[in-house]
Design an enzyme around this catalytic site. Structure first.
Site, PDB file in Angstrom:
ATOM      1  N   ALA A   7       0.835  -1.212   0.000  1.00 23.71           N
ATOM      2  CA  ALA A   7       0.000   0.000   0.000  1.00 23.71           C
ATOM      3  C   ALA A   7       0.871   1.264   0.000  1.00 23.71           C
ATOM      4  CB  ALA A   7      -0.919  -0.004   1.223  1.00 23.71           C
ATOM      5  N   VAL A   8       1.929   1.252   0.811  1.00 22.44           N
ATOM      6  CA  VAL A   8       2.816   2.435   0.845  1.00 22.44           C
ATOM      7  C   VAL A   8       3.407   2.651  -0.548  1.00 22.44           C
ATOM      8  CG1 VAL A   8       4.988   3.351   1.758  1.00 22.44           C
ATOM      9  CG2 VAL A   8       3.364   2.244   3.309  1.00 22.44           C
ATOM     10  N   ASP A 112       1.894  -8.314  19.165  1.00 21.66           N
ATOM     11  CA  ASP A 112       1.699  -8.211  20.620  1.00 21.66           C
ATOM     12  C   ASP A 112       0.542  -7.286  21.007  1.00 21.66           C
ATOM     13  OD1 ASP A 112       3.932  -9.801  20.697  1.00 21.66           O
ATOM     14  OD2 ASP A 112       5.313  -8.145  21.052  1.00 21.66           O
ATOM     15  N   GLY A 170     -12.465 -20.493  24.646  1.00 20.77           N
ATOM     16  CA  GLY A 170     -13.206 -21.144  25.743  1.00 20.77           C
ATOM     17  C   GLY A 170     -12.293 -21.769  26.792  1.00 20.77           C
ATOM     18  N   LYS A 198     -16.668 -31.368  33.106  1.00 22.42           N
ATOM     19  CA  LYS A 198     -16.085 -31.058  31.791  1.00 22.42           C
ATOM     20  C   LYS A 198     -15.123 -32.163  31.377  1.00 22.42           C
ATOM     21  CE  LYS A 198     -15.593 -26.820  30.148  1.00 22.42           C
ATOM     22  NZ  LYS A 198     -15.155 -25.438  29.938  1.00 22.42           N
ATOM     23  N   HIS A 238       7.072 -19.111  17.674  1.00 19.45           N
ATOM     24  CA  HIS A 238       7.088 -18.402  16.394  1.00 19.45           C
ATOM     25  C   HIS A 238       6.069 -18.924  15.385  1.00 19.45           C
ATOM     26  CE1 HIS A 238      10.863 -17.145  18.214  1.00 19.45           C
ATOM     27  NE2 HIS A 238      10.768 -16.074  17.464  1.00 19.45           N
ATOM     28  N   ARG A 241       3.738 -16.434  14.224  1.00 19.44           N
ATOM     29  CA  ARG A 241       4.145 -15.315  13.366  1.00 19.44           C
ATOM     30  C   ARG A 241       4.193 -15.700  11.893  1.00 19.44           C
ATOM     31  NH1 ARG A 241       8.854 -12.248  16.553  1.00 19.44           N
ATOM     32  NH2 ARG A 241      10.057 -13.194  14.904  1.00 19.44           N
TER      33      ARG A 241
HETATM   34  O1  F6P Z   1       7.220  -8.666  19.347  1.00 18.45           O
HETATM   35  C1  F6P Z   1       6.833  -9.780  18.629  1.00 18.45           C
HETATM   36  C2  F6P Z   1       7.369 -11.036  19.245  1.00 18.45           C
HETATM   37  O2  F6P Z   1       6.941 -12.150  18.484  1.00 18.45           O
HETATM   38  C3  F6P Z   1       7.001 -11.259  20.724  1.00 18.45           C
HETATM   39  O3  F6P Z   1       5.698 -11.735  20.910  1.00 18.45           O
HETATM   40  C4  F6P Z   1       8.074 -12.233  21.153  1.00 18.45           C
HETATM   41  O4  F6P Z   1       8.325 -12.175  22.524  1.00 18.45           O
HETATM   42  C5  F6P Z   1       9.265 -11.737  20.373  1.00 18.45           C
HETATM   43  O5  F6P Z   1       8.777 -11.019  19.246  1.00 18.45           O
HETATM   44  C6  F6P Z   1      10.183 -12.832  19.911  1.00 18.45           C
HETATM   45  O6  F6P Z   1      11.287 -12.229  19.354  1.00 18.45           O
HETATM   46  P1  F6P Z   1      12.416 -13.017  18.557  1.00 18.45           P
HETATM   47  O7  F6P Z   1      11.783 -13.520  17.305  1.00 18.45           O
HETATM   48  O8  F6P Z   1      13.452 -11.993  18.288  1.00 18.45           O
HETATM   49  O9  F6P Z   1      12.838 -14.127  19.437  1.00 18.45           O
END
Ligand code: F6P
Length: 307
Positions: A7-8, A112, A170, A198, A238, A241
């Site tokens: 977009a930028v 985060d 939940g 449960k 990770h 991410r």
């Molecule tokens: O800030 C994003 C994040 O994924 C945090 O949730 C996590 O603590 C950190 O980065 C992990 O960092 P790195 O990938 O450098 O270990």
């Protein structure tokens, strides 16, 4: 982040500006790792997670000398303005450059959700959906084997991801740094879940909590005779991410990236572009950097009621 880069790039090209991409964040800027971005180079990237430009932690950027080197690189490349896509560390660097006279606009991006100036940041929704999928999957084993499970999600010192994953998934209990919970209370809540009939008991913990997965693992192992049950822990790490960004994240990143160019076009800089009450807004970086973003206590209360 790729949707924001796209977009930028495209919005800036539409203004007849030239666009350079900086590889590996501030580390690349200091090394002069910049390259032209075209409409074509921003094509077919929106559905990819992460950033095609790369990213890096750059602790050296906290020093004045390194920032001066970055400033020199910007001047060498005749850069008129800089867009910084990132979280707290990136925006602290952006503020430092702004205070050295660089026209900078930040774009709120971190899984985060701990960045002041934007109610929600790029990546949160995708990370949350990944955490939810993991919770749903863990529930299968938890129910079949009648075991207690604990899942740790990322978030640094912020419990937002854990709280939201706990509510939407939940969970029996959510443990976050903003509201510490003792291992005794966690054990008690998981036990009560079974006593109420449960089939599974699931806790979500934020990595930044005092008793996170590692701490609770050790505690439950040590006290297994007293608690009467095992706790299986899963640390998502990770995994959260990666993967395909959700529609919400792609649209958010697109709106914020476009908002950054719009801000620069009207001569506004030294600000963070974020989303507040559904609108793209700008907040001075000075009011963002070093400011702790609070979790809405009502959400925590809601989680407790639903547990
Ligand atoms: O800030 C994003 C994040 O994924 C945090 O949730 C996590 O603590 C950190 O980065 C992990 O960092 P790195 O990938 O450098 O270990």
């Amino acid at each position: 982040m790729n949707a924001a880069i796209r977009a930028v790039t495209r919005c800036a090209l539409a203004q007849d500006w030239d666009v350079l991409g900086v590889r590996r964040g501030y580390a690349g800027l200091v090394e002069g790792a910049v390259e032209p971005l075209t409409g074509r180079s921003a094509s077919n990237i929106m559905q990819r997670g992460g950033t095609v430009l790369g990213s890096a932690r750059c602790p050296e950027f906290e020093t004045e000398d390194t920032r001066r080197e970055a400033l020199n690189r910007l001047q060498q490349n005749r850069v008129d303005a800089l867009v910084v896509i990132g979280g707290n560390g990136s925006q602290a660097g952006a503020l430092a450059l702004a205070q050295m006279g660089v026209p900078v606009v930040g774009v709120a991006s971190t899984i985060d959700n701990d960045l002041a100036g934007s109610e929600v940041t790029i990546g949160v929704d995708t990370a949350l959906n990944i955490a939810l999928e993991a919770i749903d999957r863990l529930k299968t084993t938890a129910s079949s084997h009648q075991r207690a499970f604990l899942i740790e999600v990322m978030g640094r010192k912020c419990g937002y991801l854990a709280l939201m994953a706990g509510i939407a998934g939940g969970a029996e209990i959510v443990i976050i740094p903003e509201r510490e919970t003792s291992p005794e209370e966690i054990a008690g809540r998981l036990r009560t879940a079974y006593e109420r009939g449960k089939k599974h008991a699931l806790a979500v913990v934020a990595e930044g909590a005092h008793y996170n997965a590692e701490g609770l693992n050790a505690w439950f192992r040590e006290h297994s005779e007293r608690t009467g049950f095992d706790l299986r822990t899963t640390t998502l790490g990770h995994v959260q991410r990666g993967g395909t960004p959700t529609a919400f994240d792609r649209l958010l990143a697109t709106r914020l990236g476009a908002g950054a160019v719009a801000a620069l076009a009207r001569g506004e800089h030294g600000v963070l572009v974020g989303l507040n009450q559904g609108q793209v807004t700008t907040t001075p970086l000075i009011q963002v950097v070093g400011v702790q973003k609070m979790i809405d206590p009502e959400l925590f209360r809601l989680a407790s009621v639903l547990e």
